[in-house]
Design an enzyme around this catalytic site. Structure first.
Site, PDB file in Angstrom:
ATOM      1  N   MET A   1      34.804  30.832  72.688  1.00 29.75           N
ATOM      2  CA  MET A   1      35.248  31.572  71.535  1.00 29.75           C
ATOM      3  C   MET A   1      34.044  32.076  70.753  1.00 29.75           C
ATOM      4  SD  MET A   1      37.506  30.019  68.522  1.00 29.75           S
ATOM      5  CE  MET A   1      37.821  30.865  67.055  1.00 29.75           C
ATOM      6  N   PRO A   2      33.667  33.320  70.924  1.00 33.29           N
ATOM      7  CA  PRO A   2      32.515  33.854  70.202  1.00 33.29           C
ATOM      8  C   PRO A   2      32.813  34.043  68.718  1.00 33.29           C
ATOM      9  CG  PRO A   2      33.506  35.543  71.589  1.00 33.29           C
ATOM     10  CD  PRO A   2      34.229  34.277  71.867  1.00 33.29           C
ATOM     11  N   ILE A   3      31.803  33.771  67.907  1.00 29.92           N
ATOM     12  CA  ILE A   3      31.899  34.001  66.469  1.00 29.92           C
ATOM     13  C   ILE A   3      30.771  34.946  66.075  1.00 29.92           C
ATOM     14  CG2 ILE A   3      31.781  32.973  64.172  1.00 29.92           C
ATOM     15  CD1 ILE A   3      32.771  30.354  65.440  1.00 29.92           C
TER      16      ILE A   3
END
Length: 64
Positions: A1-3
């Site tokens: 899950m990229p932020i």
């Protein structure tokens, strides 16, 4: 899950922020792949008095 985190001075409208989130998300998915729903963007407004650059507070360096 990229932020993706963006820290910027206050003053952007909700519409500008909405467009920024859309564009950052789309660019990430285009470049790195993955589902759009997996990308999180966090926008943080930081006052100039709480931001320093080049040894100076930005409120002094860039007065309104």
């Amino acid at each position: 899950m990229p932020i993706i985190r963006v820290e910027m001075w206050p003053g952007r409208t909700r519409d500008q922020k909405r467009e920024l989130v859309k564009e950052l998300t789309g660019s990430f998915v285009k470049t790195c792949g993955g589902p759009t729903a997996a990308v999180t963007v966090v926008l943080t407004d930081v006052e100039k008095e709480d931001w320093g650059s080049g040894g100076e507070l930005c409120v002094d360096k860039y007065p309104d």
